[in-house]
Scaffold this motif. Structure first.
Motif, mmCIF file in Angstrom:
data_model
loop_
_atom_site.group_PDB
_atom_site.id
_atom_site.type_symbol
_atom_site.label_atom_id
_atom_site.label_comp_id
_atom_site.label_asym_id
_atom_site.label_seq_id
_atom_site.Cartn_x
_atom_site.Cartn_y
_atom_site.Cartn_z
ATOM 1 N N GLN A 27 2.924 11.924 10.132
ATOM 2 C CA GLN A 27 2.141 10.838 9.557
ATOM 3 C C GLN A 27 2.936 10.144 8.449
ATOM 4 O O GLN A 27 3.986 10.616 8.016
ATOM 5 N N GLU A 50 -1.503 9.312 4.799
ATOM 6 C CA GLU A 50 -2.265 9.549 6.025
ATOM 7 C C GLU A 50 -2.461 11.048 6.194
ATOM 8 O O GLU A 50 -1.527 11.827 6.039
ATOM 9 N N ASP A 94 -6.575 10.922 10.024
ATOM 10 C CA ASP A 94 -7.142 9.876 9.172
ATOM 11 C C ASP A 94 -6.002 8.942 8.781
ATOM 12 O O ASP A 94 -5.170 9.265 7.929
ATOM 13 N N LEU A 95 -5.941 7.794 9.413
ATOM 14 C CA LEU A 95 -4.854 6.839 9.203
ATOM 15 C C LEU A 95 -5.212 5.762 8.188
ATOM 16 O O LEU A 95 -4.511 4.758 8.065
ATOM 17 N N GLY A 96 -6.314 5.985 7.470
ATOM 18 C CA GLY A 96 -6.724 4.999 6.486
ATOM 19 C C GLY A 96 -7.480 3.836 7.082
ATOM 20 O O GLY A 96 -7.715 2.832 6.404
ATOM 21 N N LEU A 97 -7.852 3.947 8.354
ATOM 22 C CA LEU A 97 -8.614 2.902 9.021
ATOM 23 C C LEU A 97 -10.104 3.174 8.862
ATOM 24 O O LEU A 97 -10.512 4.143 8.215
ATOM 25 N N LYS A 98 -10.927 2.337 9.458
ATOM 26 C CA LYS A 98 -12.366 2.486 9.313
ATOM 27 C C LYS A 98 -12.843 3.805 9.905
ATOM 28 O O LYS A 98 -13.726 4.470 9.348
ATOM 29 N N GLU A 99 -12.263 4.213 11.030
ATOM 30 C CA GLU A 99 -12.650 5.454 11.670
ATOM 31 C C GLU A 99 -11.429 6.324 11.908
ATOM 32 O O GLU A 99 -10.327 5.826 12.149
ATOM 33 N N SER A 100 -11.618 7.627 11.833
ATOM 34 C CA SER A 100 -10.549 8.572 12.124
ATOM 35 C C SER A 100 -10.602 8.942 13.601
ATOM 36 O O SER A 100 -11.582 8.668 14.301
ATOM 37 N N TYR A 101 -9.539 9.579 14.078
ATOM 38 C CA TYR A 101 -9.451 9.969 15.486
ATOM 39 C C TYR A 101 -9.368 11.488 15.570
ATOM 40 O O TYR A 101 -8.578 12.109 14.845
#
Length: 295
Positions: A57, A61, A122-129
Motif C-alpha cells: 500500500q 493506506e 482502506d485506500l482512503g476512498l469512500k468505501e473500503s474493499y
C-alpha cells in the motif's frame, strides 16, 4: 539484528518478493498483551502477514487482516499501513494450549480450521474493499496462500514463523510473500520451489542469524534484482485520549452518567496495544454536558 522489511522483484518484474524480519515487533506485541506461547505465535504470524500485505500500500493506506476461526484462540486481528507500522491483538492471549511436539506449537488447532480469513484494504476512498476466503488449516500461512489464489487470483508462496522459547519469550520471527506474475516459466517455478524447500522453517532461518539478503538471493535466483523498498517495521498504535474521548461520547449521556455513578469513572483499554486510559468522574461529567448540548 534490527527488524527490516524489503520489497524486491526480478529484473523482468515477473516475481514479487516481500520479506521481513519481525522479531522485535512480535516481542513488543507479546509484552503488551502478555500472551502465552501459542497465542504469541498466532499473533506474530498474523502481524507479520499484515505487515507484508501492507507494504504493497501507499503511505497511510491501511489493511486489516482478520483470522476468524472456530478454535479457542478466538479472533486474531492485525492492521498495518504502507509505512511499515503494524499493530494487532488476539482475543484470548492467555490460552494455555498443548503443543504438537516440543518444537512445534499447534497454532492451527488453537485458531481452528473452520472459519474465514478477511483482508480489508482502506485506500482512503469512500468505501473500503474486503476480500475473503475460507480457512484451510488455521496455520495462517497456508490460509493466506489459499486466499491469494482464490480471492486475488495470484499464485503465491507464503511463509510465516515465530519461534517461542520455553519461557514464552520470542527468539525469532519473520516471513515472506512470494508472488508469481504472468509470464514466469515452468523452469523458474520449479527452481523456486526447490529453493523454498531448501530454506526450511522460516522461524529457524531467522533464528540462525541470517538476514534478509540471505533470503532474497535464493528466492530470486540467478537473475538481476530490483529492490523497490527497504523499511524498518515497528509496532505502532494510533490510539490516544482524543480518539477514545470521541468513542465515549458516542455512548450517550445516559450511559456516561451510569458509568460515573456506578464506577466513579471509566477505564478504557485499547484492544490493539493494551494501553489504559482513565476518565475520572469529572471527565465524564464534562462529556455528559457536551453530549447533552449544555456546553
Amino acid at each position: 539484528m534490527d527488524d527490516q522489511l524489503i520489497w524486491a522483484t526480478d529484473q523482468e518484474g515477473q516475481i514479487r518478493l516481500i520479506a521481513a524480519r519481525t522479531t522485535d515487533l512480535v516481542r513488543e506485541a507479546q509484552r503488551r498483551h502478555n500472551s502465552w506461547p501459542t497465542a504469541t505465535a498466532a499473533l506474530g504470524r498474523t502481524m507479520t502477514a499484515a505487515l507484508l500485505i501492507g507494504a504493497m500500500q501507499k503511505g497511510d493506506e491501511k489493511i486489516t487482516l482478520r483470522i476468524l476461526g472456530d478454535g479457542p484462540l478466538g479472533a486474531v486481528v492485525a492492521q498495518s499501513n504502507g509505512q511499515g507500522q503494524v499493530r494487532g491483538y488476539v482475543q484470548n492471549p492467555d490460552l494455555d494450549w498443548p503443543s504438537k511436539s516440543p518444537e512445534k506449537l499447534d497454532v492451527g488447532g488453537a485458531v481452528g480450521s473452520t472459519g474465514h480469513l478477511h483482508v480489508t484494504r482502506d485506500l482512503g476512498l469512500k468505501e473500503s474493499y474486503t476480500g475473503s476466503a475460507p480457512l484451510v488449516s488455521g496455520e495462517i500461512a497456508e490460509d493466506l496462500t489459499h486466499y491469494f489464489a482464490t480471492s486475488e487470483q495470484t499464485p503465491s508462496a507464503v511463509a510465516l514463523g515465530v519461534l517461542v522459547n520455553e519461557d514464552g519469550s520470542v527468539q525469532a520471527a519473520g516471513g515472506y510473500i512470494l508472488q508469481l506474475l504472468p509470464g514466469v516459466s515452468e523452469e523458474r517455478i520449479e527452481d523456486i520451489e526447490k529453493q523454498i524447500q531448501a530454506l526450511g522453517p522460516i522461524s529457524h532461518f531467522f533464528a540462525s542469524g541470517k538476514d534478509l539478503a540471505d533470503l532474497v538471493e535464493p528466492l530470486l535466483p540467478g537473475h538481476e534484482k530490483k529492490v523497490l523498498a527497504v523499511k524498518k517495521p515497528a509496532f505502532y498504535c494510533h490510539c490516544d485520549r482524543e480518539r477514545l474521548t470521541v468513542m465515549l461520547k458516542s455512548l450517550g449521556a445516559q450511559e456516561l452518567a451510569q458509568m460515573r455513578e456506578e464506577q466513579g469513572g471509566a477505564e478504557v483499554v485499547c484492544h490493539f496495544c493494551s494501553e489504559r486510559f482513565w476518565f475520572s468522574a469529572e471527565d465524564l461529567t464534562a462529556l455528559e454536558r457536551e453530549v447533552s448540548g449544555l456546553e
